[in-house]
Design a protein around this motif. Structure first.
Motif, PDB file in Angstrom:
ATOM      1  N   ASN A   1       0.746  -1.042  -0.137  1.00 31.02           N
ATOM      2  CA  ASN A   1      -0.384   0.601   0.055  1.00 31.02           C
ATOM      3  C   ASN A   1       0.804   1.271   0.285  1.00 31.02           C
ATOM      4  O   ASN A   1       0.442   2.058  -0.445  1.00 31.02           O
ATOM      5  CB  ASN A   1      -0.885   0.068   1.150  1.00 31.02           C
ATOM      6  N   HIS A   2       2.183   1.023   0.148  1.00 28.73           N
ATOM      7  CA  HIS A   2       2.843   2.282   0.461  1.00 28.73           C
ATOM      8  C   HIS A   2       3.541   3.240  -1.087  1.00 28.73           C
ATOM      9  O   HIS A   2       3.988   3.951  -0.992  1.00 28.73           O
ATOM     10  CB  HIS A   2       3.721   2.134   1.879  1.00 28.73           C
ATOM     11  N   GLU A   3       3.417   1.534  -1.606  1.00 26.62           N
ATOM     12  CA  GLU A   3       4.428   1.772  -2.794  1.00 26.62           C
ATOM     13  C   GLU A   3       3.485   2.706  -3.361  1.00 26.62           C
ATOM     14  O   GLU A   3       3.503   3.522  -4.742  1.00 26.62           O
ATOM     15  CB  GLU A   3       4.870   0.552  -3.562  1.00 26.62           C
ATOM     16  N   TYR A   4       1.714   2.155  -3.413  1.00 27.74           N
ATOM     17  CA  TYR A   4       0.560   2.162  -3.948  1.00 27.74           C
ATOM     18  C   TYR A   4       0.629   4.314  -3.915  1.00 27.74           C
ATOM     19  O   TYR A   4      -0.143   4.883  -4.783  1.00 27.74           O
ATOM     20  CB  TYR A   4      -0.741   1.986  -3.874  1.00 27.74           C
ATOM     21  N   ARG A   5       1.292   4.378  -2.867  1.00 30.21           N
ATOM     22  CA  ARG A   5       1.460   6.150  -2.562  1.00 30.21           C
ATOM     23  C   ARG A   5       1.983   6.640  -3.622  1.00 30.21           C
ATOM     24  O   ARG A   5       2.069   7.880  -3.276  1.00 30.21           O
ATOM     25  CB  ARG A   5       1.709   6.085  -1.310  1.00 30.21           C
ATOM     26  N   GLY A   6       2.926   6.478  -4.038  1.00 36.61           N
ATOM     27  CA  GLY A   6       3.644   7.383  -5.199  1.00 36.61           C
ATOM     28  C   GLY A   6       3.303   6.525  -6.825  1.00 36.61           C
ATOM     29  O   GLY A   6       2.723   6.452  -6.641  1.00 36.61           O
ATOM     30  N   ASN A   7       5.023   6.095  -7.580  1.00 39.56           N
ATOM     31  CA  ASN A   7       4.866   6.500  -8.732  1.00 39.56           C
ATOM     32  C   ASN A   7       4.864   4.437  -8.234  1.00 39.56           C
ATOM     33  O   ASN A   7       6.296   3.665  -8.338  1.00 39.56           O
ATOM     34  CB  ASN A   7       6.129   6.267  -9.321  1.00 39.56           C
ATOM     35  N   THR A   8       3.655   3.830  -9.033  1.00 36.83           N
ATOM     36  CA  THR A   8       3.598   2.244  -8.935  1.00 36.83           C
ATOM     37  C   THR A   8       4.983   1.981  -9.921  1.00 36.83           C
ATOM     38  O   THR A   8       5.357   0.642  -9.807  1.00 36.83           O
ATOM     39  CB  THR A   8       2.652   1.898  -8.923  1.00 36.83           C
ATOM     40  N   GLN A   9       4.347   2.928 -10.635  1.00 38.82           N
ATOM     41  CA  GLN A   9       4.978   2.282 -12.497  1.00 38.82           C
ATOM     42  C   GLN A   9       6.584   1.846 -11.632  1.00 38.82           C
ATOM     43  O   GLN A   9       7.276   0.696 -13.361  1.00 38.82           O
ATOM     44  CB  GLN A   9       4.822   2.585 -13.997  1.00 38.82           C
ATOM     45  N   ALA A  10       7.739   2.724 -11.271  1.00 41.68           N
ATOM     46  CA  ALA A  10       8.941   2.890 -10.794  1.00 41.68           C
ATOM     47  C   ALA A  10       9.220   2.040 -10.803  1.00 41.68           C
ATOM     48  O   ALA A  10      10.348   1.312 -10.100  1.00 41.68           O
ATOM     49  CB  ALA A  10       9.181   4.301 -10.301  1.00 41.68           C
ATOM     50  N   VAL A  11       8.627   1.131  -9.759  1.00 41.23           N
ATOM     51  CA  VAL A  11       9.130  -0.123  -8.173  1.00 41.23           C
ATOM     52  C   VAL A  11       8.260  -1.373 -10.225  1.00 41.23           C
ATOM     53  O   VAL A  11       9.718  -1.415  -9.023  1.00 41.23           O
ATOM     54  CB  VAL A  11       8.150  -0.081  -7.641  1.00 41.23           C
ATOM     55  N   VAL A  12       7.958  -1.294 -10.437  1.00 41.78           N
ATOM     56  CA  VAL A  12       7.716  -2.316 -11.613  1.00 41.78           C
ATOM     57  C   VAL A  12       9.765  -1.836 -12.950  1.00 41.78           C
ATOM     58  O   VAL A  12      10.628  -2.644 -12.525  1.00 41.78           O
ATOM     59  CB  VAL A  12       6.946  -2.413 -12.405  1.00 41.78           C
ATOM     60  N   ASP A  13       9.352  -0.599 -12.948  1.00 38.97           N
ATOM     61  CA  ASP A  13      10.677  -0.169 -13.716  1.00 38.97           C
ATOM     62  C   ASP A  13      12.051  -0.255 -13.432  1.00 38.97           C
ATOM     63  O   ASP A  13      13.115  -0.485 -14.019  1.00 38.97           O
ATOM     64  CB  ASP A  13      10.465   0.988 -14.364  1.00 38.97           C
ATOM     65  N   TYR A  14      12.407  -0.736 -11.808  1.00 39.65           N
ATOM     66  CA  TYR A  14      13.015  -0.392 -11.498  1.00 39.65           C
ATOM     67  C   TYR A  14      14.240  -1.734 -11.517  1.00 39.65           C
ATOM     68  O   TYR A  14      15.498  -1.955 -11.142  1.00 39.65           O
ATOM     69  CB  TYR A  14      13.297  -0.046 -10.092  1.00 39.65           C
ATOM     70  N   SER A  15      13.555  -2.745 -12.644  1.00 38.58           N
ATOM     71  CA  SER A  15      14.249  -4.179 -12.720  1.00 38.58           C
ATOM     72  C   SER A  15      14.740  -3.972 -13.641  1.00 38.58           C
ATOM     73  O   SER A  15      15.429  -4.746 -14.210  1.00 38.58           O
ATOM     74  CB  SER A  15      12.698  -5.092 -13.152  1.00 38.58           C
ATOM     75  N   ASN A  16      15.172  -2.395 -14.633  1.00 30.53           N
ATOM     76  CA  ASN A  16      15.678  -2.193 -15.766  1.00 30.53           C
ATOM     77  C   ASN A  16      16.820  -1.925 -15.271  1.00 30.53           C
ATOM     78  O   ASN A  16      17.782  -1.702 -15.410  1.00 30.53           O
ATOM     79  CB  ASN A  16      14.852  -1.243 -17.458  1.00 30.53           C
ATOM     80  N   VAL A  17      16.825  -1.414 -13.388  1.00 33.57           N
ATOM     81  CA  VAL A  17      18.212  -0.817 -13.355  1.00 33.57           C
ATOM     82  C   VAL A  17      19.047  -1.737 -12.678  1.00 33.57           C
ATOM     83  O   VAL A  17      20.202  -1.861 -11.956  1.00 33.57           O
ATOM     84  CB  VAL A  17      17.714   0.789 -12.322  1.00 33.57           C
ATOM     85  N   SER A  18      18.449  -2.120 -11.591  1.00 32.92           N
ATOM     86  CA  SER A  18      19.398  -2.749 -10.320  1.00 32.92           C
ATOM     87  C   SER A  18      18.758  -5.101 -11.186  1.00 32.92           C
ATOM     88  O   SER A  18      17.308  -4.946 -11.564  1.00 32.92           O
ATOM     89  CB  SER A  18      18.701  -3.182  -9.337  1.00 32.92           C
ATOM     90  N   ALA A  19      20.199  -5.374 -11.516  1.00 31.45           N
ATOM     91  CA  ALA A  19      19.893  -6.955 -11.439  1.00 31.45           C
ATOM     92  C   ALA A  19      19.345  -8.018 -10.946  1.00 31.45           C
ATOM     93  O   ALA A  19      18.753  -8.864 -11.251  1.00 31.45           O
ATOM     94  CB  ALA A  19      21.412  -7.249 -12.008  1.00 31.45           C
ATOM     95  N   ARG A  20      19.160  -7.015  -9.444  1.00 26.55           N
ATOM     96  CA  ARG A  20      18.162  -8.695  -8.427  1.00 26.55           C
ATOM     97  C   ARG A  20      17.442  -7.829  -8.289  1.00 26.55           C
ATOM     98  O   ARG A  20      16.968  -8.771  -8.057  1.00 26.55           O
ATOM     99  CB  ARG A  20      19.539  -8.646  -7.648  1.00 26.55           C
ATOM    100  N   TRP A  21      16.742  -7.054  -8.751  1.00 22.41           N
ATOM    101  CA  TRP A  21      14.776  -6.529  -8.671  1.00 22.41           C
ATOM    102  C   TRP A  21      14.333  -6.656  -9.569  1.00 22.41           C
ATOM    103  O   TRP A  21      14.664  -7.238 -11.018  1.00 22.41           O
ATOM    104  CB  TRP A  21      14.970  -5.686  -8.788  1.00 22.41           C
ATOM    105  N   GLN A  22      13.905  -8.235  -9.350  1.00 22.94           N
ATOM    106  CA  GLN A  22      12.814  -8.657 -10.443  1.00 22.94           C
ATOM    107  C   GLN A  22      11.857  -9.153 -10.703  1.00 22.94           C
ATOM    108  O   GLN A  22      11.050  -9.696  -9.651  1.00 22.94           O
ATOM    109  CB  GLN A  22      13.511 -10.381 -10.395  1.00 22.94           C
ATOM    110  N   MET A  23      10.664  -8.092 -11.250  1.00 18.06           N
ATOM    111  CA  MET A  23       9.740  -7.595 -10.799  1.00 18.06           C
ATOM    112  C   MET A  23       8.829  -7.543 -12.303  1.00 18.06           C
ATOM    113  O   MET A  23       9.001  -6.658 -13.609  1.00 18.06           O
ATOM    114  CB  MET A  23       9.434  -6.478 -10.065  1.00 18.06           C
ATOM    115  N   PRO A  24       8.456  -8.345 -13.270  1.00 19.57           N
ATOM    116  CA  PRO A  24       8.368  -8.055 -14.660  1.00 19.57           C
ATOM    117  C   PRO A  24       7.124  -7.286 -14.784  1.00 19.57           C
ATOM    118  O   PRO A  24       6.440  -7.490 -15.719  1.00 19.57           O
ATOM    119  CB  PRO A  24       7.732  -9.508 -15.351  1.00 19.57           C
ATOM    120  N   ASP A  25       5.826  -7.582 -13.421  1.00 24.25           N
ATOM    121  CA  ASP A  25       4.740  -6.562 -13.604  1.00 24.25           C
ATOM    122  C   ASP A  25       3.539  -6.452 -12.308  1.00 24.25           C
ATOM    123  O   ASP A  25       5.370  -7.317 -11.472  1.00 24.25           O
ATOM    124  CB  ASP A  25       3.773  -7.797 -14.313  1.00 24.25           C
TER     125      ASP A  25
END
Length: 314
Positions: A113-137
């Motif tokens: 719920n706290h991620e939903y207070r911010g930019n939720t798509q950025a949490v998914v897109d962080y997969s393109n920044v960090s090799a260990r953060w694997q969130m396809p959707d």
């Protein structure tokens, strides 16, 4: 001098207590099975409270037990989520805290719920920044296999399934934009097709729990999620966070173990409710270990002690 002696005596007792209750690699090694991973959530406190010591404990335990990955069940970021993939909170809540070499492995997150207070798509897109953060959707499924044992993780996005968040368009602007029916149909289809030895469904919000949060959260989860889970006889556990304490609940008519995983930074008081098998206000994380015949979820407190085990056998 008397005061100093008394202080030293008290310190000695405290250190002795720590030596008794803090667990060691010799205690942890017997827990290991062919496939081992962590469940952690409600983390993001910029290293304060218990977050940094628990992160260090996770790394230390991973030196002894072969941890394959981490499941992050939401609220990696308090309090207003993140603004972008470049938000400094990625460093202070995550990268600089979970920095042990043995935690440099795949993390499979979901939104809280706290991620939903911010930019939720950025949490998914962080997969393109960090090799260990694997969130396809926002919701997805993963299958793992080790020594012939198979595990299916079904990662769901619970905030959009709750009317409380869907209706609060100012605080949670993205929640009402998500297609709730599409996700529930997907969940049903994934569970219908799942043939793995073990099936774990992971969401941020609990279906059953002791909590002072609005009752509608649980009733919406029961009506929308639990009704799907109970249609399938292959779901072993529903795992979640949100409440900041450990809870293990079993309900009549359901073969599922409902597990609330505590906060990895700051915990809250808890009391038993109908169906409670165990509860604790300890902060910490869970270690999940499995082979083809047995799956164990070990609740680990901040001293590294196993305070409760949820066991499933075939």
């Amino acid at each position: 001098m008397i005061s100093l002696k008394r202080t030293l005596s008290t310190l000695g007792v405290a250190l002795f207590a720590l030596s008794v209750f803090a667990q060691t690699p010799a205690d942890w090694k017997p827990l290991e099975k062919p496939l081992n991973f962590y469940l952690a959530n409600d983390l993001g406190r910029n290293g304060y409270y218990d977050q940094k010591p628990i992160a260090e404990l996770m790394g230390k335990m991973a030196e002894t037990i072969d941890i394959e990955f981490v499941v992050a069940a939401g609220d990696v970021h308090h309090f207003e989520g993140v603004r972008s993939v470049d938000d400094p909170l990625w460093m202070t809540n995550y990268e600089l805290i979970y920095s042990h070499p043995d935690l440099m492995l795949s993390w499979y997150p979901i939104l809280g719920n706290h991620e939903y207070r911010g930019n939720t798509q950025a949490v998914v897109d962080y997969s393109n920044v960090s090799a260990r953060w694997q969130m396809p959707d926002r919701y997805y499924t993963k299958v793992m296999e080790e020594d012939g044992a198979t595990l299916r993780l079904v990662m769901i996005d619970t905030a959009p399934l709750l009317d409380k968040y869907r209706e609060d368009t100012e605080k949670y602007p993205d929640a009402g934009k998500q297609d709730m029916d599409k996700q529930l149909a997907w969940l049903d289809s994934v569970l219908t097709a799942a043939k793995e030895d073990w099936v774990l469904v992971v969401g941020h919000h609990p279906i059953y729990a002791d909590t002072d949060k609005s009752e509608s959260e649980r009733t919406d989860m029961q009506k929308r999620v639990d009704s799907v889970l109970r249609r399938h006889k292959n779901v072993d556990m529903y795992l979640c966070g949100h409440i900041h304490n450990f809870q293990h609940i079993r309900k009549p008519g359901s073969g599922i173990d409902y597990v609330v995983n505590t906060s990895g930074s700051l915990s809250r008081k808890v009391k038993p409710v109908e169906g409670t098998q165990f509860c604790s206000d300890a902060s910490g994380f869970s270690l999940i270990t499995l082979d083809k015949k047995e799956l164990c979820l070990h609740m680990i407190d901040k001293g590294g002690k196993v305070i409760h085990t949820v066991k499933r056998t075939k």
